[in-house]
Design a protein around this motif. Sequence first.
Motif, mmCIF file in Angstrom:
data_model
loop_
_atom_site.group_PDB
_atom_site.id
_atom_site.type_symbol
_atom_site.label_atom_id
_atom_site.label_comp_id
_atom_site.label_asym_id
_atom_site.label_seq_id
_atom_site.Cartn_x
_atom_site.Cartn_y
_atom_site.Cartn_z
ATOM 1 N N TRP A 167 12.796 -5.003 4.898
ATOM 2 C CA TRP A 167 11.741 -4.914 3.883
ATOM 3 C C TRP A 167 11.780 -3.634 3.056
ATOM 4 O O TRP A 167 11.207 -3.589 1.972
ATOM 5 N N GLN A 181 5.407 1.536 2.408
ATOM 6 C CA GLN A 181 6.131 0.328 2.043
ATOM 7 C C GLN A 181 5.785 -0.829 2.985
ATOM 8 O O GLN A 181 5.709 -1.982 2.556
ATOM 9 N N ASN A 236 2.425 -2.248 1.733
ATOM 10 C CA ASN A 236 2.517 -3.002 0.481
ATOM 11 C C ASN A 236 3.435 -4.224 0.577
ATOM 12 O O ASN A 236 3.100 -5.296 0.063
ATOM 13 N N LYS A 237 4.572 -4.062 1.231
ATOM 14 C CA LYS A 237 5.591 -5.118 1.211
ATOM 15 C C LYS A 237 5.455 -6.118 2.364
ATOM 16 O O LYS A 237 5.827 -7.286 2.223
ATOM 17 N N GLN A 296 2.021 -7.994 1.242
ATOM 18 C CA GLN A 296 2.945 -8.674 0.318
ATOM 19 C C GLN A 296 2.394 -8.559 -1.108
ATOM 20 O O GLN A 296 2.326 -9.523 -1.866
#
Length: 592
Positions: free
Chosen positions: A112, A166, A169-170, A174
């Motif tokens: 990711w 990250q 957020n990722k 998502q």
Amino acid sequence: MVGYAVGLGNVWRFPYLTYNNGGGAFLIPYVIMLALAGLPLFFLECSMGQFSSLGPVSVWRILPLFQGVGITMVLISLFVTIYYNVIIAYSLYYLFASFQRELPWSKCSISWADGNCSRSPFVTHCNVSISINEIFQANKSWVDANNLTCINGSEVYQTGQLPSEQYWNKVALQRSSGLDETGVIVWYLALCLLLAWLIVGAALFKGIKSSGKVVYFTALFPYVVLLILVIRGATLEGAAKGISYYIGAQSNFAKLKDAEVWKDAATQIFYSLSVAWGGLVALSSYNKFNNNCYSDAIVVCVTNCLTSVFAGFAIFSILGHMAHISGKEVTQVVKSGFDLAFIAYPEALAQLPGGPFWSVLFFFMLLTLGLDSQFASIETITTTIQDLFPKVMKKMRAPITLGCCLVLFFLGLICVTQAGIYWVNLIDHFCAGWGILIAAILEIIGVVWIYGGNRFIDDIEMMIGAKRWIFWLWWRTCWFVITPILLMSILIWSVIQFRRPKYGQIPYPNWGVALGWCMITFCIIWIPVMAIINIIQAKGNIFQRIATCCRPAANWGPYLEKHRGERYENMSDSKKETNHEISNISDSRKPE
């Protein structure tokens, strides 16, 4: 009440405000605002609910003209419960993610993370020489691909994104590019949201009787975790540096000259104590008539503020350690709100020995902090339904409570899409702001200036006993003058300082801002609407009708005859069954 008042803001907002507004110096305006604004409103609401044994809408029998204020409180609580349980769902997700040998955000995973994922700054460009006379700046990846070497001192550095940022957020969210890009429902967040609502429904299916037992755990457990985190944080290298920034040598008393500091103190007190949300009226309506609501108000308010201060030590000691091991200043790692709870603090925990254990403790604490506040918010809604439909609630409390939770779950699904965090921020920005301030201002004006502050004090003395005039001097000064002026000042300041909402650096589209205004308008429009309806339903000319609506309803007063005394001996019993103190609807007391 402690569980309701002590919530997520005590952990993720107060410590940051203290650090940002002069450290220990901030406690001076904070305590002053507690005494001038927070405590007077808290005491007023507790007294209203306990005296009448009515919820936040029906309690306005005290002043029918302002019945819409109660509706506004309930509607705002309704909107807030939608997104507040989404935050609990985030905590549940991180709690489950912590049950691993290694925290998933402890390093940049190839599944990711992108090229910007780094705990330290990395080179993006540098100067290279391909001949004696030719030097130019090139992308670092191009330099590496061509086996060239950067000229010393020419590197251009870029701050990397932390693995925890990250991951948030990722992976967890998502997150999409903005409110315009809704994306799909994030299935694991939807399941966590469903679980959160099942917990709330299970705790409340019997009303205040069942939730009152659950909060013995959810209200007390966070203090155990905070104590553990403070002890662990104090043993870490660099902790003293974090504490110094929070409330120690870095305190800046010159900040007290800044009006923004005083506004922040007043706003934090106002929102932290949960006044004007309707929950305090709803909870206190289940008290015995002669309960000492004065001491309740003092204990809850002081506990709330001490919790905020104590939480700051748990937060900053560990953030100080994180700054120490990363070679950064505390100012570079401290965050507020979501960034603190789901980025900065998890990042710090990931770098501790036994990180998963500390992470489980922290997110379980966030879960319990959120749940007991959520219990009271839902109780506010069900109490209002009970007042409006007492016979139905008496027979069907459990299905109606679970039905409310189910409806609110479906309404919250928009907040667990890929654009969900933007919706959470939008509702919080509009609904949890001006509407509450407007309701609080009208509440204190209605009770103290129109119903009559001295009459209200007589009502309170019927519950807690007669007091000397000097006892009431402070409360009269605050209720009549200081508190309304402070609240009006905060409201005016907030309007002047209004900024379009944005999440991080991402602005909201025009339709999103318009929707936010529609939400808050829908909440407060009931204040004039109900005033007009009550005036129309009254008898006489327009002035007589307004005067009638400015007087208490015939059925305003204590429920039980033995509590009414001479002042309320002629009180109407037309709505006898809606009372909470002796009603079997709540199943929390027996008839006296």
